[in-house]
Design a protein around this motif. Structure first.
Motif, PDB file in Angstrom:
ATOM      1  N   ILE A  11      -2.113 -11.346  -0.270  1.00  0.00           N
ATOM      2  CA  ILE A  11      -2.619 -12.511  -0.997  1.00  0.00           C
ATOM      3  C   ILE A  11      -1.503 -13.243  -1.739  1.00  0.00           C
ATOM      4  CG2 ILE A  11      -3.313 -11.162  -3.033  1.00  0.00           C
ATOM      5  CD1 ILE A  11      -5.675 -13.097  -3.383  1.00  0.00           C
ATOM      6  N   PHE A  12      -0.611 -12.518  -2.376  1.00  0.00           N
ATOM      7  CA  PHE A  12       0.496 -13.130  -3.106  1.00  0.00           C
ATOM      8  C   PHE A  12       1.461 -13.790  -2.120  1.00  0.00           C
ATOM      9  CE2 PHE A  12       4.705 -12.546  -5.344  1.00  0.00           C
ATOM     10  CZ  PHE A  12       4.503 -13.502  -6.307  1.00  0.00           C
ATOM     11  N   HIS A  13       1.804 -13.065  -1.071  1.00  0.00           N
ATOM     12  CA  HIS A  13       2.690 -13.604  -0.044  1.00  0.00           C
ATOM     13  C   HIS A  13       2.100 -14.878   0.565  1.00  0.00           C
ATOM     14  CE1 HIS A  13       3.987 -14.143   4.124  1.00  0.00           C
ATOM     15  NE2 HIS A  13       5.173 -13.757   3.690  1.00  0.00           N
TER      16      HIS A  13
ATOM     17  N   ARG B 270       7.070 -10.107 -14.028  1.00  0.00           N
ATOM     18  CA  ARG B 270       5.832 -10.662 -13.479  1.00  0.00           C
ATOM     19  C   ARG B 270       5.842 -10.653 -11.950  1.00  0.00           C
ATOM     20  NH1 ARG B 270       4.540 -15.949 -17.325  1.00  0.00           N
ATOM     21  NH2 ARG B 270       4.013 -14.763 -19.198  1.00  0.00           N
ATOM     22  N   LEU B 271       6.960 -11.010 -11.365  1.00  0.00           N
ATOM     23  CA  LEU B 271       7.057 -11.018  -9.909  1.00  0.00           C
ATOM     24  C   LEU B 271       6.912  -9.613  -9.333  1.00  0.00           C
ATOM     25  CD1 LEU B 271       9.936 -13.614  -9.410  1.00  0.00           C
ATOM     26  CD2 LEU B 271       7.528 -13.901  -8.775  1.00  0.00           C
ATOM     27  N   VAL B 272       7.572  -8.640  -9.948  1.00  0.00           N
ATOM     28  CA  VAL B 272       7.464  -7.258  -9.469  1.00  0.00           C
ATOM     29  C   VAL B 272       6.019  -6.774  -9.599  1.00  0.00           C
ATOM     30  CG1 VAL B 272       8.151  -4.867  -9.928  1.00  0.00           C
ATOM     31  CG2 VAL B 272       9.880  -6.651  -9.812  1.00  0.00           C
ATOM     32  N   PHE B 273       5.358  -7.125 -10.695  1.00  0.00           N
ATOM     33  CA  PHE B 273       3.958  -6.752 -10.835  1.00  0.00           C
ATOM     34  C   PHE B 273       3.135  -7.358  -9.699  1.00  0.00           C
ATOM     35  CE2 PHE B 273      -0.380  -7.744 -11.922  1.00  0.00           C
ATOM     36  CZ  PHE B 273      -0.867  -6.495 -12.265  1.00  0.00           C
ATOM     37  N   CYS B 274       3.334  -8.627  -9.417  1.00  0.00           N
ATOM     38  CA  CYS B 274       2.567  -9.289  -8.355  1.00  0.00           C
ATOM     39  C   CYS B 274       2.823  -8.643  -7.000  1.00  0.00           C
ATOM     40  CB  CYS B 274       2.897 -10.779  -8.304  1.00  0.00           C
ATOM     41  SG  CYS B 274       2.230 -11.734  -9.690  1.00  0.00           S
ATOM     42  N   LEU B 275       4.057  -8.294  -6.729  1.00  0.00           N
ATOM     43  CA  LEU B 275       4.387  -7.638  -5.467  1.00  0.00           C
ATOM     44  C   LEU B 275       3.721  -6.270  -5.375  1.00  0.00           C
ATOM     45  CD1 LEU B 275       8.129  -8.694  -5.457  1.00  0.00           C
ATOM     46  CD2 LEU B 275       6.425  -9.400  -3.741  1.00  0.00           C
TER      47      LEU B 275
ATOM     48  N   ASP C 171       7.202  -2.425   0.972  1.00  0.00           N
ATOM     49  CA  ASP C 171       5.901  -1.962   0.491  1.00  0.00           C
ATOM     50  C   ASP C 171       6.054  -1.402  -0.920  1.00  0.00           C
ATOM     51  OD1 ASP C 171       3.395  -0.936  -0.005  1.00  0.00           O
ATOM     52  OD2 ASP C 171       3.334   0.332   1.784  1.00  0.00           O
ATOM     53  N   TRP C 172       5.664  -2.208  -1.896  1.00  0.00           N
ATOM     54  CA  TRP C 172       5.809  -1.840  -3.304  1.00  0.00           C
ATOM     55  C   TRP C 172       4.839  -0.738  -3.712  1.00  0.00           C
ATOM     56  CZ3 TRP C 172       9.691  -3.775  -6.356  1.00  0.00           C
ATOM     57  CH2 TRP C 172      10.444  -4.799  -5.780  1.00  0.00           C
ATOM     58  N   SER C 173       3.795  -0.507  -2.935  1.00  0.00           N
ATOM     59  CA  SER C 173       2.823   0.521  -3.307  1.00  0.00           C
ATOM     60  C   SER C 173       3.412   1.926  -3.194  1.00  0.00           C
ATOM     61  CB  SER C 173       1.566   0.421  -2.438  1.00  0.00           C
ATOM     62  OG  SER C 173       1.844   0.781  -1.106  1.00  0.00           O
ATOM     63  N   GLU C 174       4.528   2.064  -2.482  1.00  0.00           N
ATOM     64  CA  GLU C 174       5.158   3.363  -2.337  1.00  0.00           C
ATOM     65  C   GLU C 174       5.935   3.784  -3.585  1.00  0.00           C
ATOM     66  OE1 GLU C 174       7.491   3.589   1.216  1.00  0.00           O
ATOM     67  OE2 GLU C 174       5.902   2.762   2.464  1.00  0.00           O
ATOM     68  N   ILE C 175       6.102   2.862  -4.503  1.00  0.00           N
ATOM     69  CA  ILE C 175       6.856   3.163  -5.717  1.00  0.00           C
ATOM     70  C   ILE C 175       5.913   3.750  -6.751  1.00  0.00           C
ATOM     71  CG2 ILE C 175       8.191   2.172  -7.603  1.00  0.00           C
ATOM     72  CD1 ILE C 175       9.132   0.052  -5.681  1.00  0.00           C
ATOM     73  N   SER C 176       6.334   4.850  -7.344  1.00  0.00           N
ATOM     74  CA  SER C 176       5.551   5.449  -8.418  1.00  0.00           C
ATOM     75  C   SER C 176       5.576   4.494  -9.609  1.00  0.00           C
ATOM     76  CB  SER C 176       6.175   6.784  -8.826  1.00  0.00           C
ATOM     77  OG  SER C 176       5.627   7.220 -10.044  1.00  0.00           O
ATOM     78  N   PRO C 177       4.425   4.261 -10.236  1.00  0.00           N
ATOM     79  CA  PRO C 177       4.407   3.374 -11.398  1.00  0.00           C
ATOM     80  C   PRO C 177       5.369   3.805 -12.507  1.00  0.00           C
ATOM     81  CG  PRO C 177       2.187   3.779 -10.657  1.00  0.00           C
ATOM     82  CD  PRO C 177       3.085   4.693  -9.855  1.00  0.00           C
TER      83      PRO C 177
ATOM     84  N   GLU D 150      -0.145  -6.678  -5.077  1.00  0.00           N
ATOM     85  CA  GLU D 150      -0.518  -7.088  -3.723  1.00  0.00           C
ATOM     86  C   GLU D 150      -0.548  -5.884  -2.783  1.00  0.00           C
ATOM     87  OE1 GLU D 150       0.845 -10.643  -0.976  1.00  0.00           O
ATOM     88  OE2 GLU D 150       2.512  -9.259  -1.334  1.00  0.00           O
ATOM     89  N   ASP D 151       0.498  -5.071  -2.816  1.00  0.00           N
ATOM     90  CA  ASP D 151       0.615  -3.955  -1.879  1.00  0.00           C
ATOM     91  C   ASP D 151      -0.262  -2.762  -2.244  1.00  0.00           C
ATOM     92  OD1 ASP D 151       2.370  -5.364  -0.313  1.00  0.00           O
ATOM     93  OD2 ASP D 151       4.163  -4.373  -1.068  1.00  0.00           O
ATOM     94  N   SER D 152      -0.574  -2.607  -3.519  1.00  0.00           N
ATOM     95  CA  SER D 152      -1.365  -1.444  -3.936  1.00  0.00           C
ATOM     96  C   SER D 152      -2.861  -1.730  -3.995  1.00  0.00           C
ATOM     97  CB  SER D 152      -0.886  -0.958  -5.309  1.00  0.00           C
ATOM     98  OG  SER D 152      -1.150  -1.949  -6.284  1.00  0.00           O
ATOM     99  N   GLY D 153      -3.250  -2.979  -3.728  1.00  0.00           N
ATOM    100  CA  GLY D 153      -4.669  -3.317  -3.704  1.00  0.00           C
ATOM    101  C   GLY D 153      -5.226  -3.820  -5.017  1.00  0.00           C
ATOM    102  N   ILE D 154      -4.403  -3.922  -6.043  1.00  0.00           N
ATOM    103  CA  ILE D 154      -4.875  -4.417  -7.341  1.00  0.00           C
ATOM    104  C   ILE D 154      -5.405  -5.841  -7.206  1.00  0.00           C
ATOM    105  CG2 ILE D 154      -4.156  -5.092  -9.679  1.00  0.00           C
ATOM    106  CD1 ILE D 154      -2.211  -2.690  -9.604  1.00  0.00           C
TER     107      ILE D 154
END
Length: 186
Positions: A58-60, A40-45, A135-141, A48-52
């Motif tokens: 917002i989470f931070h 859940r925490l990784v999803f939130c991170l 920046d978690w958005s740099e990680i491929s899903p 937040e970074d990918s704009g979802i």
């Protein structure tokens, strides 16, 4: 790949820090709760970074508005909000909670997980190392399967029938079956 390795290391630090806080860190219930908490925490991170979540930080900012002693309760409330459709939410909820979208798919379903008390170390890990400094958005899903699996102990994975197949292993199978020929123009 470097970003994915760094993400795995951050998740490992968070996992280890929370594990020390559980009353019975070796119990199956605690380990399952810890695994769900990390996912859940990784999803939130990532969200937040990918704009979802719509608004960056917002989470931070939500977590940062609470001191260490109140972060556990704040996270529990956030998880409940993420699992509640806007039309079903308390109309008097704090605006900083109401700003979060509903997340369908069951990740935040009312599964009562055990969330231990936060420490200053956990607060710092989440707010700084995991959120502000990464920046978690740099990680491929597709990497999330490996990240999530890495937070699960072997017995939990076996009992749940969980296994993530790496991108490399997927390509070993599908490339030889049809991608190699497709690339050759056959």
């Amino acid at each position: 790949m470097e970003v994915s390795i760094a993400a795995g290391e951050i998740v490992g630090l968070i996992y280890d820090a929370f594990l020390k806080q559980y009353k019975d860190p070796s119990s199956e219930e605690s380990l399952k709760s810890l695994n769900v908490l990390c996912v859940r925490l990784v999803f939130c991170l990532y969200a937040e970074d990918s704009g979802i979540f719509g608004k960056r930080e917002i989470f931070h900012d939500y977590l940062a508005s609470f001191d260490t002693d109140n972060m556990r309760k704040a996270l529990i409330e956030l998880f409940e909000v993420l699992d509640t459709k806007p039309e079903d939410r308390d109309p008097y909820m704090l605006p900083k909670l109401a700003a979060f979208p509903y997340v369908n798919g069951g990740l935040f379903e009312d599964e009562k997980i055990e969330i231990p008390l936060f420490t200053d170390e956990i607060r710092d890990l989440l707010l700084n190392k995991a959120s502000a400094d990464f920046d978690w958005s740099e990680i491929s899903p597709t990497i999330f399967g490996a990240v999530f699996e890495s937070t699960l102990n072997l017995e939990t994975r076996r009992s749940g029938g969980m296994h993530y197949t790496s991108i490399e292993n997927i390509h070993k199978v599908i490339d030889s079956l049809f991608l190699d020929d497709l690339k050759k123009g056959i």
